[in-house]
Motif scaffolding. Structure first.
Motif, short mmCIF file in Angstrom:
data_model
loop_
_atom_site.label_atom_id
_atom_site.label_comp_id
_atom_site.label_asym_id
_atom_site.label_seq_id
_atom_site.Cartn_x
_atom_site.Cartn_y
_atom_site.Cartn_z
N GLN A 1 0.85 -1.28 -0.08
CA GLN A 1 0.31 0.13 0.33
C GLN A 1 0.92 0.98 -0.10
OE1 GLN A 1 -1.63 -1.37 3.71
NE2 GLN A 1 -0.90 0.59 4.80
N VAL A 2 1.32 1.47 1.00
CA VAL A 2 2.58 2.38 1.14
C VAL A 2 3.73 2.81 -0.21
CG1 VAL A 2 4.72 3.92 1.83
CG2 VAL A 2 3.21 2.45 3.04
N ALA A 3 4.06 1.65 -1.21
CA ALA A 3 5.05 1.55 -2.19
C ALA A 3 4.16 1.85 -3.56
CB ALA A 3 5.79 -0.15 -2.58
N GLY A 4 2.70 1.37 -3.00
CA GLY A 4 1.77 1.44 -4.27
C GLY A 4 1.70 3.50 -4.18
N VAL A 5 1.65 3.81 -3.67
CA VAL A 5 1.49 5.06 -3.93
C VAL A 5 2.49 5.77 -3.94
CG1 VAL A 5 0.77 7.84 -2.32
CG2 VAL A 5 -0.39 5.48 -1.52
N VAL A 6 3.46 5.82 -3.68
CA VAL A 6 4.86 6.06 -3.66
C VAL A 6 5.46 6.28 -5.57
CG1 VAL A 6 7.79 6.24 -3.59
CG2 VAL A 6 5.90 6.25 -1.16
N ALA A 7 4.77 5.20 -5.43
CA ALA A 7 5.02 4.93 -7.08
C ALA A 7 4.38 6.02 -8.36
CB ALA A 7 3.85 3.19 -7.30
N CYS A 8 3.29 6.86 -7.82
CA CYS A 8 2.78 7.52 -8.48
C CYS A 8 3.51 8.54 -8.42
CB CYS A 8 1.01 7.96 -7.41
SG CYS A 8 -0.02 6.73 -6.61
N LEU A 9 4.26 8.66 -8.14
CA LEU A 9 5.38 10.12 -9.04
C LEU A 9 5.84 9.49 -9.63
CD1 LEU A 9 7.38 9.99 -5.29
CD2 LEU A 9 6.09 11.68 -6.05
N GLU A 10 5.91 7.85 -10.01
CA GLU A 10 5.89 8.05 -11.70
C GLU A 10 5.58 9.08 -12.41
OE1 GLU A 10 5.18 5.04 -15.39
OE2 GLU A 10 5.40 4.11 -13.53
N ALA A 11 4.10 9.73 -12.26
CA ALA A 11 3.43 10.67 -13.30
C ALA A 11 4.19 12.03 -13.21
CB ALA A 11 2.36 10.48 -13.11
N VAL A 12 4.34 12.19 -12.01
CA VAL A 12 5.15 13.68 -12.04
C VAL A 12 6.35 13.55 -12.33
CG1 VAL A 12 5.65 15.79 -10.17
CG2 VAL A 12 3.48 14.04 -10.17
N ILE A 13 7.11 12.31 -12.06
CA ILE A 13 8.46 12.77 -13.49
C ILE A 13 8.44 12.51 -14.68
CG2 ILE A 13 10.90 10.74 -13.22
CD1 ILE A 13 9.64 10.26 -10.29
N ALA A 14 7.40 11.63 -15.40
CA ALA A 14 7.74 11.64 -16.10
C ALA A 14 7.12 12.68 -17.16
CB ALA A 14 6.43 10.83 -17.05
N THR A 15 6.34 13.65 -16.45
CA THR A 15 5.56 15.14 -16.64
C THR A 15 6.75 15.81 -16.84
OG1 THR A 15 3.36 14.52 -16.21
CG2 THR A 15 4.03 16.70 -17.21
N VAL A 16 6.94 16.09 -15.68
CA VAL A 16 8.66 17.34 -15.88
C VAL A 16 10.07 16.43 -16.50
CG1 VAL A 16 10.67 17.81 -14.07
CG2 VAL A 16 8.31 17.34 -13.60
N LEU A 17 9.95 15.03 -16.54
CA LEU A 17 11.01 14.80 -17.86
C LEU A 17 10.67 15.16 -19.33
CD1 LEU A 17 12.44 11.55 -16.42
CD2 LEU A 17 14.05 13.55 -16.43
N ALA A 18 9.17 15.04 -19.50
CA ALA A 18 8.70 15.57 -21.06
C ALA A 18 9.35 16.98 -20.92
CB ALA A 18 7.48 14.69 -21.32
N TRP A 19 8.74 17.95 -19.93
CA TRP A 19 9.02 19.89 -19.64
C TRP A 19 10.69 19.84 -20.50
CZ3 TRP A 19 8.22 22.53 -15.07
CH2 TRP A 19 7.82 24.01 -15.37
N ILE A 20 11.37 18.93 -19.66
CA ILE A 20 13.03 19.32 -19.59
C ILE A 20 12.77 19.09 -21.20
CG2 ILE A 20 15.44 19.07 -18.18
CD1 ILE A 20 13.57 18.99 -15.88
N LEU A 21 12.74 17.75 -21.50
CA LEU A 21 13.48 16.71 -22.26
C LEU A 21 12.74 16.99 -23.51
CD1 LEU A 21 15.55 13.79 -20.64
CD2 LEU A 21 16.31 16.04 -21.03
N LEU A 22 12.15 17.10 -23.59
CA LEU A 22 10.72 16.97 -24.97
C LEU A 22 9.70 18.27 -25.33
CD1 LEU A 22 9.07 13.23 -24.23
CD2 LEU A 22 10.76 14.07 -25.76
N GLY A 23 10.29 19.10 -24.03
CA GLY A 23 9.65 20.69 -24.44
C GLY A 23 8.22 20.90 -24.17
N GLU A 24 7.64 19.40 -23.55
CA GLU A 24 6.26 20.25 -23.64
C GLU A 24 5.74 20.51 -22.30
OE1 GLU A 24 4.72 15.86 -23.27
OE2 GLU A 24 5.52 14.83 -25.75
N TYR A 25 5.46 21.98 -21.66
CA TYR A 25 5.12 22.54 -21.06
C TYR A 25 4.35 22.39 -19.75
CZ TYR A 25 9.37 24.75 -23.41
OH TYR A 25 10.17 25.42 -24.32
#
Length: 318
Positions: free
Chosen positions: A252-276
């Motif tokens: 249950q705890v690891a599952g919620v922490v895994a939600c960070l993946e969506a944020v990380i993916a969005t931030v990386l897309a912002w920095i590396l792909l220009g998707e602001y």
């Protein structure tokens, strides 16, 4: 010792989230270069299976000891999540599909509470709720209101598979015959490859794309290098650290922490792909971070009420 084990588990969960989150940034140039999304998934899983095959041979006794666990992890935790998620993308917006998939941690809490009839900490439940609200902001779900019913069902199926990924990752860890997580992951990848081979039909792939370059926001990089990142970092490293983190924390705890993946993916897309990012997406990212922090701050069941086998395992692994 127990606190250090939780801190190590949290660190591994964060590494897993970062590794998983980087998959989209590397995979998108490959798709734009001409590869079908399901072919990218097949390359990802098959490449990881090849890398982990020595571990499969080393832990070949798992085929006799834990056949159901290996089949479930491979079919649901590996192939199921990938196949249902990409199928949903063909019918509903990417952001909505991502949010539906990451309802998995919330569904996981329901499974633990109502099916397994185990207590769920208040912090984990609150963290999951906050993270889901944050994810809604990150993907701006209000931007897509007219949804295909089958696409929504496929997205929910991906969420269910993601929830069971955490269940299978923790399966059997409170008994005497504890399966080695490395062996479980290796066989999961092998089984996932077999399933994805049937679904994706890789013999129809344009293999020439892998010998050329792909554009990462205007920067040309070898397609093989991007594929190497997807296989070694976003799959092998991500799954290894993810499963071990479940062992040290809880599903249950690891599952919620895994939600960070969506944020990380969005931030990386912002920095590396220009998707602001929009203001709502930035606010949503803060909520997901807050939800993950709340969830990981939950306290384990008091010793008097806890399963002695579980407590002994936690002390040993800490």
């Amino acid at each position: 010792m127990q606190a250090s084990g939780r801190h190590a588990g949290l660190g591994l969960a964060l590494v897993s989230a970062f590794a998983f989150g980087g998959s989209g940034v590397a995979a998108k140039p490959l798709i734009e270069a001409g590869l079908d999304p399901l072919h990218v998934v097949w390359l990802r899983v098959a490449g990881a299976a090849l890398v982990l095959s020595p571990l499969a041979w080393r832990h070949r006794d798992l085929l006799r000891r834990k056949p159901a666990l290996l089949a479930g992890f491979g079919l649901i935790g590996v192939a199921g999540v990938q196949a249902f998620y990409f199928a949903s993308l063909s019918r509903i917006p990417v952001g909505v599909a991502l949010l539906l998939e990451y309802l998995g941690p919330a569904l996981l809490l329901g499974w633990i509470r109502f099916v397994q009839r185990k207590p769920v900490t208040r912090a984990a439940a609150v963290g999951a709720a906050v993270a889901v609200v944050g994810l809604a902001c990150v993907v701006e779900i209000w931007a897509g209101l007219s949804l295909d019913p089958l696409g929504v069902l496929l997205g929910l199926a991906a969420a269910c598979c993601q929830a069971f990924y955490f269940v299978f990752a923790d399966q059997g860890t409170d008994g005497d015959d504890v399966p080695d997580p490395l062996g479980v992951i290796a066989y999961g990848m092998l089984i996932g490859t077999l399933v994805m081979t049937v679904i994706s039909r890789p013999w129809r792939m344009d293999w020439g794309v892998l010998a050329a370059d792909a554009s990462l926001n205007g920067t040309m990089l070898p397609a093989g290098l991007l594929l190497g990142w997807v296989v070694l970092v976003a799959t092998v490293l991500a799954y290894l650290t993810g499963v071990v983190s479940v062992r040290r924390l809880s599903p249950q705890v690891a599952g919620v922490v895994a939600c960070l993946e969506a944020v990380i993916a969005t931030v990386l897309a912002w920095i590396l792909l220009g998707e602001y990012l929009s203001t709502w997406q930035i606010a949503g990212g803060a909520l997901v971070l807050g939800g993950a922090f709340i969830a990981q701050s939950s306290r384990p069941t008091p010793p008097a009420a806890a399963d002695p086998a579980v407590l002994d395992r936690e002390t040993t692994t800490a």
